[in-house]
Write an enzyme that holds these catalytic residues in place. Structure first.
Site, PDB file in Angstrom:
ATOM      1  N   TRP A  18       6.395  69.968  82.426  1.00  0.00           N
ATOM      2  CA  TRP A  18       5.567  69.206  83.377  1.00  0.00           C
ATOM      3  C   TRP A  18       5.220  67.830  82.837  1.00  0.00           C
ATOM      4  O   TRP A  18       5.216  66.853  83.589  1.00  0.00           O
ATOM      5  CB  TRP A  18       4.322  70.001  83.769  1.00  0.00           C
ATOM      6  CG  TRP A  18       4.673  71.284  84.454  1.00  0.00           C
ATOM      7  CD1 TRP A  18       4.422  72.545  84.004  1.00  0.00           C
ATOM      8  CD2 TRP A  18       5.372  71.451  85.708  1.00  0.00           C
ATOM      9  NE1 TRP A  18       4.915  73.475  84.896  1.00  0.00           N
ATOM     10  CE2 TRP A  18       5.500  72.841  85.935  1.00  0.00           C
ATOM     11  CE3 TRP A  18       5.903  70.559  86.649  1.00  0.00           C
ATOM     12  CZ2 TRP A  18       6.129  73.361  87.076  1.00  0.00           C
ATOM     13  CZ3 TRP A  18       6.531  71.078  87.785  1.00  0.00           C
ATOM     14  CH2 TRP A  18       6.637  72.458  87.987  1.00  0.00           C
ATOM     15  N   ASP A  71      -3.388  66.498  83.173  1.00  0.00           N
ATOM     16  CA  ASP A  71      -2.879  67.516  84.090  1.00  0.00           C
ATOM     17  C   ASP A  71      -3.418  68.858  83.597  1.00  0.00           C
ATOM     18  O   ASP A  71      -2.966  69.386  82.584  1.00  0.00           O
ATOM     19  CB  ASP A  71      -1.337  67.502  84.078  1.00  0.00           C
ATOM     20  CG  ASP A  71      -0.727  68.612  84.935  1.00  0.00           C
ATOM     21  OD1 ASP A  71      -1.485  69.397  85.528  1.00  0.00           O
ATOM     22  OD2 ASP A  71       0.519  68.673  84.997  1.00  0.00           O
ATOM     23  N   LYS A 129      -2.654  77.725  90.371  1.00  0.00           N
ATOM     24  CA  LYS A 129      -2.595  78.359  89.059  1.00  0.00           C
ATOM     25  C   LYS A 129      -3.901  79.075  88.714  1.00  0.00           C
ATOM     26  O   LYS A 129      -3.874  80.121  88.107  1.00  0.00           O
ATOM     27  CB  LYS A 129      -2.269  77.335  87.964  1.00  0.00           C
ATOM     28  CG  LYS A 129      -0.974  76.557  88.198  1.00  0.00           C
ATOM     29  CD  LYS A 129       0.273  77.375  87.883  1.00  0.00           C
ATOM     30  CE  LYS A 129       1.555  76.733  88.407  1.00  0.00           C
ATOM     31  NZ  LYS A 129       1.785  75.349  88.042  1.00  0.00           N
TER      32      LYS A 129
HETATM   33  C1  PLP Z   1       2.781  74.202  88.187  1.00  0.00           C
HETATM   34  C2  PLP Z   1       2.451  72.985  87.446  1.00  0.00           C
HETATM   35  C3  PLP Z   1       2.737  71.696  87.964  1.00  0.00           C
HETATM   36  C4  PLP Z   1       3.440  71.500  89.289  1.00  0.00           C
HETATM   37  O1  PLP Z   1       2.613  71.837  90.322  1.00  0.00           O
HETATM   38  P1  PLP Z   1       3.064  71.680  91.851  1.00  0.00           P
HETATM   39  O2  PLP Z   1       1.788  71.969  92.557  1.00  0.00           O
HETATM   40  O3  PLP Z   1       4.140  72.679  92.094  1.00  0.00           O
HETATM   41  O4  PLP Z   1       3.537  70.295  92.053  1.00  0.00           O
HETATM   42  C5  PLP Z   1       2.360  70.603  87.223  1.00  0.00           C
HETATM   43  N1  PLP Z   1       1.764  70.732  86.038  1.00  0.00           N
HETATM   44  C6  PLP Z   1       1.474  71.937  85.502  1.00  0.00           C
HETATM   45  C7  PLP Z   1       0.794  72.012  84.180  1.00  0.00           C
HETATM   46  C8  PLP Z   1       1.809  73.092  86.191  1.00  0.00           C
HETATM   47  O5  PLP Z   1       1.524  74.296  85.669  1.00  0.00           O
END
Ligand code: PLP
Length: 356
Positions: free
Chosen positions: A100, A167, A191
């Protein structure tokens, strides 16, 4: 019986949240209308989104601290782009700790100079780089707090003078951090907060308005702030379920409570991975994630047998990401300790079978 759900995302949500959410689909607020067929500008929904925004700040200890919470769309992946669009003037610094982060770097590169301060890509992202230097003249420093795919986690917030962007998709609301150190936090809901379709973005006052470029309205944080996260139709269902999950967490005792549970769950599983001679952990011990534990069989020829056993034990979502292989047990806030117990039991039964 409900399965032990170790899915990495979308993932497990609290039972009571799912029940309330399903009721709201039929009859929301006892108004004899569904949540998803009323106007997003109606009073009942406006109070849902306002509640969700304030609960997010309250749980992180950011209420009345000069932050705004937004619920946007496009997933965390769109934030890779929006962060750079809104904050990158000349130069940005990024730490590359996983799939990511790598994608975030790729998006941001189009907007200015990119300094990748360190990367663990050479070793399959199996550790967190340390001792790197963040340039003082960067517009911001970006990192991924928890690497969902590799199963590593940054334990201490990097020390820097430049604005901090994170993030936190896969570990927000799972552990205490000094959240006031951050200038911008984003997280896809699916998540640890709710269903897919909403992204939480938390922005500190005063960090916007420093780039020269024209920013399209939908990508402009200031536009969303000015419209109270209602510039266009928000993802009403995802926001409602996120609000219920945040309320569930608050009622349990908030982040300080859930962090203890999460540490207990993670220690329980990692202890078994380290004790059981048939398994090995994938990530450097000090960098192991409390949310996503990645591990592998020492002898791959037993794979079919172990896979059959955990599936028969009512376990779901244990396969590792295709880029890592092996297994990944995601232990988000809503996963109960007894599910980890069920997994540990299967690992021990497997050991008994093989070594007998
Ligand atoms: C799943 C995830 C993403 C991507 O998320 P989307 O909502 O599918 O765009 C980005 N960063 C992390 C750390 C993730 O676990």
């Amino acid at each position: 019986m409900k399965k032990h759900n170790f899915s990495a995302g979308p993932c497990i949500l609290p039972e009571e949240v799912l029940k309330k959410a399903s009721e709201a689909i039929i009859n929301f607020n006892n108004d004899d209308l569904s949540l998803i067929e009323i106007s997003h500008r109606s009073k009942p929904f406006v109070s849902v989104i306002e509640k969700a925004r304030s609960l997010a700040l309250e749980l992180l200890g950011l209420e009345n601290k000069g932050y705004t919470a937004l619920f946007l769309q496009g997933g965390a992946s769109l934030e890779f782009l929006m962060v750079a669009y809104n904050l990158l003037n000349k130069k940005a610094a990024y730490l590359n700790t996983g799939t990511w982060s790598d994608k975030a770097i790729k998006e941001a590169k189009a907007f200015g100079e990119m300094v990748e301060v360190a990367s663990s890509k050479d070793k399959g992202y199996s550790y967190i780089p340390k001792g790197y230097i963040i340039p003082d003249d960067a517009d911001y420093f970006h990192f991924t707090s928890n690497n969902t795919v590799a199963g590593s986690q940054i334990k201490e917030i990097p020390d820097t003078k430049v604005p901090l962007v994170c993030d936190m998709s896969s570990d927000i609301f799972s552990r205490q951090l000094d959240f006031e150190k951050f200038d911008l936090i984003y997280a896809g809901a699916q998540k640890n907060m709710g269903p897919a379709g909403a992204t939480l973005v938390i922005i500190k006052d005063g960090i916007l308005g420093k780039v020269e470029r024209h920013i399209p309205s939908m990508l402009n944080y200031q536009v969303h702030i000015d419209k109270d996260s209602m510039f266009n139709t928000p993802s009403v269902f995802a926001i409602y379920v996120s609000m219920l999950t945040l309320q569930w967490l608050k009622d349990l005792g908030g982040i300080s409570f859930i962090e203890k549970v999460n540490l207990k769950k993670a220690a329980f599983l990692y202890d078994e991975i380290d004790r059981n001679p048939l398994f090995k952990g994938i990530v450097a011990k000090e960098d192991r994630s409390t949310m996503n534990a990645t591990f592998a069989l020492v002898d791959e020829s037993h794979k079919e047998m172990f896979d059959t056993m955990w599936k028969e034990a009512n376990i779901n979502g244990l396969n590792g990401h295709r880029s890592v292989g092996g297994y990944r047990a995601s232990m988000y806030n809503a996963l109960p300790l007894y599910s980890v117990q069920a997994l540990v039991d299967v690992m021990q039964q497997f050991e008994n079978k093989i070594t007998k």
